[in-house]
Design an enzyme around this catalytic site. Structure first.
Site, PDB file in Angstrom:
ATOM      1  N   SER A 268       0.836  -1.198   0.000  1.00 37.65           N
ATOM      2  CA  SER A 268       0.000   0.000   0.000  1.00 37.65           C
ATOM      3  C   SER A 268       0.874   1.252   0.000  1.00 37.65           C
ATOM      4  CB  SER A 268      -0.891   0.011   1.245  1.00 37.65           C
ATOM      5  OG  SER A 268      -1.463   1.298   1.373  1.00 37.65           O
TER       6      SER A 268
ATOM      7  N   HIS B  87      -1.388  -1.177  -4.263  1.00 34.11           N
ATOM      8  CA  HIS B  87      -2.623  -0.726  -3.600  1.00 34.11           C
ATOM      9  C   HIS B  87      -2.572   0.787  -3.390  1.00 34.11           C
ATOM     10  CE1 HIS B  87      -6.195  -1.500  -1.096  1.00 34.11           C
ATOM     11  NE2 HIS B  87      -5.731  -0.596  -0.246  1.00 34.11           N
TER      12      HIS B  87
ATOM     13  N   ASP C  38      -4.664   4.011  -1.820  1.00 33.12           N
ATOM     14  CA  ASP C  38      -5.739   4.388  -0.899  1.00 33.12           C
ATOM     15  C   ASP C  38      -6.216   5.802  -1.164  1.00 33.12           C
ATOM     16  OD1 ASP C  38      -6.100   2.097   0.897  1.00 33.12           O
ATOM     17  OD2 ASP C  38      -3.986   2.437   1.372  1.00 33.12           O
TER      18      ASP C  38
ATOM     19  N   MET D  10      -8.744   8.671  -0.111  1.00 32.09           N
ATOM     20  CA  MET D  10      -9.597   9.067   1.027  1.00 32.09           C
ATOM     21  C   MET D  10     -10.044  10.515   0.858  1.00 32.09           C
ATOM     22  SD  MET D  10      -7.460   7.451   4.187  1.00 32.09           S
ATOM     23  CE  MET D  10      -6.550   5.911   4.033  1.00 32.09           C
TER      24      MET D  10
ATOM     25  N   HIS E 211      -8.504   1.692  -3.896  1.00 32.33           N
ATOM     26  CA  HIS E 211      -9.455   1.488  -2.801  1.00 32.33           C
ATOM     27  C   HIS E 211     -10.079   2.846  -2.484  1.00 32.33           C
ATOM     28  CE1 HIS E 211      -9.685   0.496   1.837  1.00 32.33           C
ATOM     29  NE2 HIS E 211     -10.877   0.732   1.310  1.00 32.33           N
TER      30      HIS E 211
ATOM     31  N   MET F  27     -12.126   5.199  -0.526  1.00 37.05           N
ATOM     32  CA  MET F  27     -12.782   5.470   0.752  1.00 37.05           C
ATOM     33  C   MET F  27     -13.411   6.846   0.640  1.00 37.05           C
ATOM     34  SD  MET F  27      -9.749   3.895   3.094  1.00 37.05           S
ATOM     35  CE  MET F  27      -8.631   3.810   1.692  1.00 37.05           C
TER      36      MET F  27
ATOM     37  N   MET G  45     -11.858  -5.262   5.285  1.00 32.33           N
ATOM     38  CA  MET G  45     -11.007  -4.419   6.128  1.00 32.33           C
ATOM     39  C   MET G  45     -10.734  -5.148   7.449  1.00 32.33           C
ATOM     40  SD  MET G  45     -10.393  -1.814   4.288  1.00 32.33           S
ATOM     41  CE  MET G  45      -9.287  -1.124   5.528  1.00 32.33           C
TER      42      MET G  45
ATOM     43  N   ASP H  69      -7.163  -6.151   4.030  1.00 35.84           N
ATOM     44  CA  ASP H  69      -6.440  -4.870   4.124  1.00 35.84           C
ATOM     45  C   ASP H  69      -6.438  -4.357   5.555  1.00 35.84           C
ATOM     46  OD1 ASP H  69      -5.361  -2.352   3.690  1.00 35.84           O
ATOM     47  OD2 ASP H  69      -7.049  -1.603   2.497  1.00 35.84           O
TER      48      ASP H  69
HETATM   49  C1  DX5 Z   1      -6.318   1.879   5.670  1.00 33.02           C
HETATM   50  C2  DX5 Z   1      -5.905   1.540   4.264  1.00 33.02           C
HETATM   51  C3  DX5 Z   1      -4.841   0.499   4.160  1.00 33.02           C
HETATM   52  C4  DX5 Z   1      -3.529   0.872   4.816  1.00 33.02           C
HETATM   53  C5  DX5 Z   1      -2.956  -0.381   5.371  1.00 33.02           C
HETATM   54  O1  DX5 Z   1      -7.487   2.611   5.620  1.00 33.02           O
HETATM   55  O2  DX5 Z   1      -7.015   1.057   3.521  1.00 33.02           O
HETATM   56  O3  DX5 Z   1      -4.644   0.110   2.810  1.00 33.02           O
HETATM   57  O4  DX5 Z   1      -2.609   1.428   3.921  1.00 33.02           O
HETATM   58  O5  DX5 Z   1      -1.820  -0.075   6.095  1.00 33.02           O
HETATM   59  P1  DX5 Z   1      -1.180  -1.118   7.121  1.00 33.02           P
HETATM   60  O6  DX5 Z   1      -0.786  -2.323   6.326  1.00 33.02           O
HETATM   61  O7  DX5 Z   1      -0.012  -0.366   7.682  1.00 33.02           O
HETATM   62  O8  DX5 Z   1      -2.234  -1.444   8.141  1.00 33.02           O
HETATM   63 ZN    ZN Z   2      -6.613   0.195   1.502  1.00 32.11          ZN
END
Ligand code: DX5
Ligand code: ZN
Length: 228
Positions: free
Chosen positions: A13, A38, A40, A42, A71, A73, A142, A180
């Site tokens: 990620s 990956h 993220d 947000m 992903h 969010m 998650m 994840d």
């Molecule tokens: C959290 C993200 C994850 C995050 C995971 O909301 O969706 O993808 O990057 O990070 P680690 O592996 O450090 O928990």
């Molecule tokens: Zn994620």
């Protein structure tokens, strides 16, 4: 009959990467043997944090040929999901909790040419997907509350992986199961053993002394889980 891919996939990620050196981080991921990147996204509304958006995905697309797993969010994912495909995403996932019209948004992702996924927060049961199994290519479970990297793994997800694996066998639909949050050397083998096909890892890769060795270690654990 198993509906799972031959070998499990690891998706580092970028949330835990150095944002000033994303090109180098991508080259490290390529060299490490991890198969997916990956990303993220947000929006500061669905989750309390704000990260990156479409222009960054466009730049990532130019810098790697690995599949980009976006992903989302974000609230109202239908407004943006197809735009992420146009920007270069190969996989796009949207939160079950963020969208009252999942079927429509998933169709827009597939129509734009990407794999469509549904994400479930830790408190959302996998049974909410039983009437939707024809409409997605993967489910992202998650194992932390979304919003930040580096949080503690919630072990309850093992049971969700097993129930989802049973659902795909029962329905005969080969969707992938991705996990994840808080993935590490301690749980990677057991997650794959439970039925996960793709693991996301942020801190376990990018905060390691050697990210390359961390990927190798995780892939080794995942193979161990696959062959157990
Ligand atoms: C959290 C993200 C994850 C995050 C995971 O909301 O969706 O993808 O990057 O990070 P680690 O592996 O450090 O928990
Ligand atoms: Zn994620």
């Amino acid at each position: 009959m198993s509906l799972r891919p031959a070998s499990p996939l690891l998706a580092p990620s970028l949330l835990s990467a150095d944002f000033t050196r994303l090109g180098e981080e991508l080259r490290m991921i390529e060299a490490s043997g991890a198969q997916v990147v990956h990303v993220d996204v947000m929006d500061g509304r669905f989750v309390p944090n704000i990260t990156i958006g479409l222009p960054v995905v466009e730049s990532l697309r130019k810098a790697t040929s690995l599949p980009l797993d976006c992903h989302l969010m974000i609230v109202e994912p239908l407004r943006y999901a197809a735009d992420f495909v146009k920007a270069g995403a190969d996989w796009v996932s949207i939160h079950q909790e963020a969208d009252p019209h999942l079927n429509r948004t998933l169709a827009s992702i597939r129509q734009a040419g990407a794999k469509a996924g549904v994400v479930l927060n830790p408190g959302t049961p996998v049974e909410t997907l039983v009437d939707l199994v024809d409409d997605f290519d993967f489910v992202l479970l998650m194992s932390v509350n979304p919003g930040f990297g580096g949080q503690s793994f919630i072990p309850r997800v093992f049971d969700k992986v097993k129930r989802l694996d049973a659902l795909r066998t029962e329905r005969g639909i080969p969707f992938l199961i991705e996990v994840d949050g808080g993935v590490s050397m301690k749980n990677a083998a057991d997650l794959v053993l439970a039925g996960a096909d793709c693991l996301v890892a942020g801190n376990a890769v990018f905060r390691a002394e050697s990210p390359m060795q961390a990927v190798a270690g995780l892939l080794g654990e995942m193979d161990r889980g696959r062959t157990a």
